[in-house]
Motif scaffolding. Structure first.
Motif, PDB file in Angstrom:
ATOM      1  N   ASP A   1      15.182   2.839  61.547  1.00  0.00           N
ATOM      2  CA  ASP A   1      14.558   3.177  60.265  1.00  0.00           C
ATOM      3  C   ASP A   1      15.517   3.936  59.351  1.00  0.00           C
ATOM      4  OD1 ASP A   1      14.570   5.373  61.969  1.00  0.00           O
ATOM      5  OD2 ASP A   1      12.714   6.215  61.149  1.00  0.00           O
ATOM      6  N   PHE A   2      16.826   3.627  59.478  1.00  0.00           N
ATOM      7  CA  PHE A   2      17.827   4.289  58.647  1.00  0.00           C
ATOM      8  C   PHE A   2      17.495   4.095  57.164  1.00  0.00           C
ATOM      9  CE2 PHE A   2      21.901   4.041  56.272  1.00  0.00           C
ATOM     10  CZ  PHE A   2      22.322   5.344  56.465  1.00  0.00           C
ATOM     11  N   GLY A   3      17.506   5.212  56.433  1.00  0.00           N
ATOM     12  CA  GLY A   3      17.225   5.169  55.004  1.00  0.00           C
ATOM     13  C   GLY A   3      15.760   5.081  54.648  1.00  0.00           C
ATOM     14  N   SER A   4      14.864   5.253  55.639  1.00  0.00           N
ATOM     15  CA  SER A   4      13.428   5.202  55.341  1.00  0.00           C
ATOM     16  C   SER A   4      13.026   6.409  54.502  1.00  0.00           C
ATOM     17  CB  SER A   4      12.620   5.195  56.641  1.00  0.00           C
ATOM     18  OG  SER A   4      12.733   6.439  57.309  1.00  0.00           O
TER      19      SER A   4
ATOM     20  N   LEU B   1      14.547  10.281  54.420  1.00  0.00           N
ATOM     21  CA  LEU B   1      15.097  10.822  53.182  1.00  0.00           C
ATOM     22  C   LEU B   1      14.319  12.043  52.708  1.00  0.00           C
ATOM     23  CD1 LEU B   1      15.918   7.532  51.214  1.00  0.00           C
ATOM     24  CD2 LEU B   1      17.493   9.003  52.475  1.00  0.00           C
ATOM     25  N   CYS B   2      12.998  11.974  52.789  1.00  0.00           N
ATOM     26  CA  CYS B   2      12.166  13.113  52.356  1.00  0.00           C
ATOM     27  C   CYS B   2      12.384  14.330  53.244  1.00  0.00           C
ATOM     28  CB  CYS B   2      10.691  12.724  52.341  1.00  0.00           C
ATOM     29  SG  CYS B   2      10.243  11.595  51.003  1.00  0.00           S
ATOM     30  N   LEU B   3      12.535  14.094  54.559  1.00  0.00           N
ATOM     31  CA  LEU B   3      12.774  15.205  55.474  1.00  0.00           C
ATOM     32  C   LEU B   3      14.123  15.853  55.173  1.00  0.00           C
ATOM     33  CD1 LEU B   3      11.886  16.870  57.911  1.00  0.00           C
ATOM     34  CD2 LEU B   3      12.845  15.100  59.409  1.00  0.00           C
TER      35      LEU B   3
ATOM     36  N   LEU C   1      17.310  20.306  52.565  1.00  0.00           N
ATOM     37  CA  LEU C   1      18.279  20.716  51.555  1.00  0.00           C
ATOM     38  C   LEU C   1      17.644  21.650  50.529  1.00  0.00           C
ATOM     39  CD1 LEU C   1      21.089  20.475  50.322  1.00  0.00           C
ATOM     40  CD2 LEU C   1      20.362  18.371  49.188  1.00  0.00           C
ATOM     41  N   VAL C   2      16.422  21.351  50.105  1.00  0.00           N
ATOM     42  CA  VAL C   2      15.718  22.201  49.141  1.00  0.00           C
ATOM     43  C   VAL C   2      15.451  23.585  49.739  1.00  0.00           C
ATOM     44  CG1 VAL C   2      13.531  22.529  47.909  1.00  0.00           C
ATOM     45  CG2 VAL C   2      14.691  20.316  47.828  1.00  0.00           C
TER      46      VAL C   2
ATOM     47  N   GLY D   1      21.384  16.195  58.563  1.00  0.00           N
ATOM     48  CA  GLY D   1      21.991  15.662  57.347  1.00  0.00           C
ATOM     49  C   GLY D   1      21.676  16.486  56.114  1.00  0.00           C
ATOM     50  N   GLY D   2      20.455  17.013  56.039  1.00  0.00           N
ATOM     51  CA  GLY D   2      20.093  17.846  54.899  1.00  0.00           C
ATOM     52  C   GLY D   2      20.980  19.067  54.778  1.00  0.00           C
TER      53      GLY D   2
END
Length: 476
Positions: free
Chosen positions: A177-180, A184-186, A191-192, A381-382
């Motif tokens: 599910d790369f790029g799902s 991305l949201c997680l 990061l936020v 990643g974040g």
């Protein structure tokens, strides 16, 4: 309450006396930043040698356990030194990913199996001793590594790691599910949260932004697992578990205590492995000089001394030789943690030592290691994209430490354009001799470093530049 959460001034000093309540979280976030990267090279190379799973499952687990233990022990040596070995610099040591390309080629050349892995260990033993010798004589060699060269190396390290961070941001490029949107949201959420803690708080929460962001990522992944489907259907109709799902069963199955195994793989000394690996150890020494320069510039705002660079490179070499005796790939300074120091400015050696002790405990207690190893790639990643970008900034700071003369601009431009570009696009070397592909095709860092060193030697400079360069080189 405000005083309780303010970070001690000692956190920003190499030898400051930092209380444990602050040191442990600051050290732990360093471990979280490098934990996956410390184990990934072993997983890749054992897979290339065909000793991953099946009858070799126990061997692979021993190697992973040893990788955590050795990373912690070698980090302590780097932080506090044993004689001339160790730079006494705020650096975290771990399994190097720079050797993956060379080791993959060695495995293919020797037909894989335990024999090929043993040859990799034998080459690492010799290569580590060779790098130790380089470190011993680094002072007379340091004129080949002015700020423009080490800065270019640091910059190329950061550039090469950004793509790694983005891959993790999407859940890991091997994930089904790369790029799902979930991944991305997680990653964006992590990061936020890091940005919130870094710039919306002060003192301890601000300096521990990476750790707190990752903890928030764990909590978010746990909640997602309760309200969202945890499995998906691949294109071939097979069911798979999504990359962001926390694998608590892995923690439950792990043992509480286990003694590491010495020499789980017998070293084999074969020239087919030794020769290309020796060249990589030269590049690793340059990378370590760049990392130490980056961490001292980014964390303390000064150049690294001859003693720090020499001891740091020697620690790389001795650590790699000792690691090979435990079946672990070469150890080197971790650029991820250089970025973390550059971002937080926390350089306290005691804080980093608590992280090293945690790594040792992970090596002795597989259950602790399993708890960290289940971190979703998107959570990592974040945090990674911000840390790796900080390495790029450290490289720029090093390059601009000296006047941006036409000569220096040419070194940086050609090293990044031709050197880094060549390594980042290895297809251009498809018809080159195999030895050239081995050296330059695995990573953009290697050719960029080589080109920068060569141009620094060959390009003439006027007398004014020479005096400036000599003054910078003699700093200690």
């Amino acid at each position: 309450m405000k005083k309780q959460y303010s970070l001690s001034e000692a956190a920003f000093q190499l030898d400051g006396k930092l209380p444990l309540r602050e040191a442990i979280p600051l050290g732990l976030q360093h471990v979280l930043a490098m934990f996956v990267g410390n184990l990934t090279p072993l997983l890749i190379i054992t897979g290339a040698c065909g000793i991953a799973g099946g009858e070799f499952a126990d061997l692979q687990l021993h190697l992973l356990q040893n990788a955590m233990l050795l990373a912690g022990l070698i980090t302590l040596v780097q932080l506090f030194a044993i004689g001339p070995v160790g730079g006494k610099v705020p650096i975290i040591m771990g399994t190097s990913s720079g050797f993956i390309g060379v080791f993959n080629s060695v495995a293919a050349t020797m037909g894989g199996g335990v024999l090929a892995y043993g040859a990799i260990m034998g080459a690492s033993i010799i290569g580590g001793l060779f790098e130790t010798l380089l470190g011993l004589f680094l002072k007379p060699l340091r004129r080949f590594f002015p700020a423009v060269v080490t800065g270019t190396v640091v910059l190329s390290i950061g550039l090469s790691l950004i793509s790694v961070g983005i891959n993790s941001f999407g859940g890991g490029n091997n994930a089904q599910d790369f790029g799902s949107m979930e991944n991305l949201c997680l990653a964006v959420f992590v990061l936020v949260m890091i940005l919130f803690f870094k710039h919306g708080t002060k003192g301890f929460p601000s300096s521990s932004a990476i750790l707190l962001g990752i903890v928030c990522g764990y909590i978010a992944a746990l909640i997602m697992g309760l309200v969202l489907p945890t499995t998906g259907i691949a294109a071939d109709g097979a069911e798979y578990t999504k990359a962001w799902v926390l694998n608590w069963q892995k923690v439950a199955d792990a043992a509480w205590f286990e003694i590491p195994a010495l020499m789980p793989v017998k070293p084999v000394f074969d020239l087919r492995a030794v020769l290309p690996v020796l060249i990589m150890f030269v590049v690793t020494a340059v990378e370590t000089v760049g990392d130490i320069s980056g961490v001292m510039e980014g964390g303390l705002g000064r150049e690294a001394t001859d003693r720090e660079l020499s001891g740091g490179v020697m620690c790389d070499g001795v650590g790699s030789t000792v690691a090979a005796l435990f079946g672990v790939l070469p150890n080197t300074s971790f650029s991820q943690n250089v970025g973390l120091v550059a971002m937080t400015k926390v350089v306290n050696r005691f804080a980093l030592a608590t992280g090293a002790v945690f790594l040792i405990l992970c090596g002795l207690c597989p259950k602790l290691g399993a708890l960290v190893s289940i971190m979703p790639q998107s959570v990592l990643g974040g945090a990674a994209v911000m840390m790796f970008s900080s390495i790029v900034i450290s490289g720029i700071q090093l390059i601009t430490k000296e006047p941006l003369t036409g000569r220096n601009l040419s070194i940086v431009a050609v090293a990044l354009g031709v050197g880094y570009g060549m390594g980042a696009n290895p297809g251009i070397l498809a018809h080159a001799p195999q030895v050239v592909q081995l050296i330059f095709g695995g990573s953009g860092i290697v050719p960029a470093a080589m080109v920068a060193i060569l141009l620094n030697v060959l390009l003439p400079r006027d007398k004014k530049e020479e005096k400036t360069g000599d003054a910078g080189t003699s700093a200690s």
